[in-house]
Write a protein that holds these residues in place. Structure first.
Motif, PDB file in Angstrom:
ATOM      1  N   GLU A   1       0.823  -1.210   0.000  1.00 23.12           N
ATOM      2  CA  GLU A   1       0.000   0.000   0.000  1.00 23.12           C
ATOM      3  C   GLU A   1       0.857   1.260   0.000  1.00 23.12           C
TER       4      GLU A   1
ATOM      5  N   ASP B   1       0.933   4.027  -2.969  1.00 22.64           N
ATOM      6  CA  ASP B   1       0.585   5.403  -2.625  1.00 22.64           C
ATOM      7  C   ASP B   1       1.702   6.373  -2.979  1.00 22.64           C
TER       8      ASP B   1
ATOM      9  N   SER C   1       1.468   9.448  -5.557  1.00 21.76           N
ATOM     10  CA  SER C   1       1.834  10.817  -5.196  1.00 21.76           C
ATOM     11  C   SER C   1       2.860  11.409  -6.147  1.00 21.76           C
TER      12      SER C   1
ATOM     13  N   ARG D   1      -5.047   5.985 -10.378  1.00 21.59           N
ATOM     14  CA  ARG D   1      -6.078   4.975 -10.150  1.00 21.59           C
ATOM     15  C   ARG D   1      -7.267   5.255 -11.066  1.00 21.59           C
TER      16      ARG D   1
ATOM     17  N   ASP E   1     -11.141   3.635 -12.852  1.00 18.89           N
ATOM     18  CA  ASP E   1     -12.326   2.818 -12.631  1.00 18.89           C
ATOM     19  C   ASP E   1     -12.976   2.543 -13.976  1.00 18.89           C
TER      20      ASP E   1
ATOM     21  N   PHE F   1     -10.457   7.625 -11.123  1.00 20.61           N
ATOM     22  CA  PHE F   1     -11.173   7.433  -9.864  1.00 20.61           C
ATOM     23  C   PHE F   1     -10.902   8.629  -8.950  1.00 20.61           C
ATOM     24  N   PRO F   2     -11.920   9.148  -8.273  1.00 17.87           N
ATOM     25  CA  PRO F   2     -11.682  10.363  -7.455  1.00 17.87           C
ATOM     26  C   PRO F   2     -10.747  10.131  -6.273  1.00 17.87           C
ATOM     27  N   ASP F   3     -10.792   8.971  -5.633  1.00 17.86           N
ATOM     28  CA  ASP F   3      -9.955   8.696  -4.472  1.00 17.86           C
ATOM     29  C   ASP F   3      -8.674   8.001  -4.942  1.00 17.86           C
ATOM     30  N   GLN F   4      -7.567   8.726  -4.951  1.00 15.80           N
ATOM     31  CA  GLN F   4      -6.295   8.201  -5.438  1.00 15.80           C
ATOM     32  C   GLN F   4      -5.533   7.512  -4.307  1.00 15.80           C
ATOM     33  N   LEU F   5      -6.062   6.339  -3.898  1.00 18.67           N
ATOM     34  CA  LEU F   5      -5.430   5.507  -2.897  1.00 18.67           C
ATOM     35  C   LEU F   5      -5.454   4.066  -3.359  1.00 18.67           C
TER      36      LEU F   5
ATOM     37  N   SER G   1      -6.074   0.102  -3.482  1.00 21.20           N
ATOM     38  CA  SER G   1      -7.147  -0.806  -3.099  1.00 21.20           C
ATOM     39  C   SER G   1      -6.999  -2.088  -3.905  1.00 21.20           C
TER      40      SER G   1
ATOM     41  N   ALA H   1      -9.854  -2.570  -8.381  1.00 18.09           N
ATOM     42  CA  ALA H   1      -9.153  -1.300  -8.594  1.00 18.09           C
ATOM     43  C   ALA H   1      -8.166  -1.481  -9.733  1.00 18.09           C
TER      44      ALA H   1
END
Length: 367
Positions: free
Chosen positions: A96, A100, A104, A110, A112, A135-139, A141, A145
């Protein structure tokens, strides 16, 4: 006074130093700092070039990108832990944290799937979607994902040499008419053989697919990646297709396509050309091919020289032209017999027709 002057000179020197000058008291040199910044870049390039990570191509905002799944990246690092040695001080990071960090640094993004509903006739969503969106949340998964590479992949040396060979190949194609006769025949038979192989392979794929679809209701495409735009050599020549994830077609649909196939075959057989038409077409094509194969620059130049009129020098006397003119005046034109012209023959025919008409009129008067 001397001390104060020396202090003033030191201040001037300090002020004259540029703002970006490295401080000598710094512990980490700039090369090491740059290396620490580039380790993730090197790690991303190494992972992308590795064949152990399964990836596909898709369209992201009208741009083709290469992407992979989050769960495949986790299994890849478990199977190849030695690749984390590139990260040096960060090699103990978890999956993870690595992803990440890549996100960054804008090395990954990311994504979808665009189509989030199951299409009619399918049991589940596509494993590898062809269209993606950010995807709006760039973390990181693992669950459904997708992550796309954002940097341009370095081209290997063989691709660069291949790109430089395209102009040479184009020039060689343009110079095909001036090749020797044997070389032309070799190129012709090679291209004809490759074309026959491609058409036979596509016909075999269509025949197998149609037969299995109508009889068993299975969608089986031999050589599934043979028409793919982006595929490796291993994927391109893979014979057996992937597992069919779609629902089995109804028997009415299969019967309809069977009737359509039979109708098309009967129409093609009814409108097929006869032997005479095939012979004419074959002769025409063979003549065209023979003209291309047998053409050579020497024959073309000799034909052009024969068609040019003879050049007469204006400084020489005109005895040759005068003698030729007198001889042409003596010889009667073609088509004349006994020196008579066409107009004279026509006048004689008119006189004979008038005399015949007068004789018939004299015979009719006593009656």
């Amino acid at each position: 006074m001397k001390k104060s002057g020396g202090a003033a000179d030191k201040k001037r020197v300090r002020r004259s130093l540029p703002t970006g000058t490295r401080d000598l008291s710094s512990d980490t040199p700039p090369r090491k700092q740059a290396a620490e910044k580039d380790v993730f870049q090197l790690f991303a390039e190494k992972v992308r070039d590795h064949k152990g990570l399964v990836s596909r191509w898709a369209v992201l905002q009208e741009t083709r990108v290469e992407y992979f799944r989050g769960k495949d990246f986790v299994s890849f690092l478990k199977n190849h832990p030695e690749i984390k040695d590139i990260l040096e001080s960060s090699k103990n990071f978890e999956v993870e944290e690595i992803v990440d960090t890549l996100l960054s640094k804008n090395l990954l993004v990311r994504c979808d799937r665009v189509v989030k509903t199951v299409r009619p006739g399918k049991k589940k969503l596509s494993t590898w979607p062809a269209h993606l969106e950010i995807f709006p949340d760039q973390l990181f998964s693992k669950s459904d994902a997708f992550f796309a590479w954002t940097f341009v992949k370095r081209r290997p040396l063989w691709q660069t040499l291949l790109s430089l060979s395209w102009p040479v190949l184009t020039l060689a194609i343009c110079l095909f008419p001036v090749y020797p006769h044997g070389c032309k025949l070799l190129i012709l038979y090679t291209c004809a053989g490759l074309l026959l192989l491609i058409l036979s392979l596509l016909s075999l794929r269509a025949t197998v697919f149609g037969a299995l679809y109508i009889v068993l209701g299975k969608r089986v495409w031999l050589f599934p990646n043979i028409l793919a735009e982006e595929a490796t050599l291993g994927e391109l020549f893979r014979i057996w297709p992937n597992k069919d994830e779609e629902e089995r077609p109804k028997w009415t649909t299969r019967l309809f396509y069977a009737l359509v196939a039979v109708l098309v075959i009967l129409l093609l057989r009814h409108h097929a050309p006869d032997e005479a038409a095939r012979a004419r077409y074959q002769k025409r094509m063979s003549n065209i091919i023979d003209e291309v194969i047998e053409w050579s620059p020497s024959l073309a130049l000799s034909g052009m020289m024969e068609k040019q009129p003879p050049v007469v020098n204006a400084t020489e006397p005109n005895d040759f032209t005068d003698s030729g003119r007198t001889e042409s005046e003596k010889v009667p034109p073609a088509g004349d017999e006994g020196g008579e012209t066409i107009s004279e023959q026509h006048d004689d025919e008119e006189i004979e027709s008038i005399e015949d008409a007068g004789d018939q009129h004299q015979h009719q008067d006593p009656i």
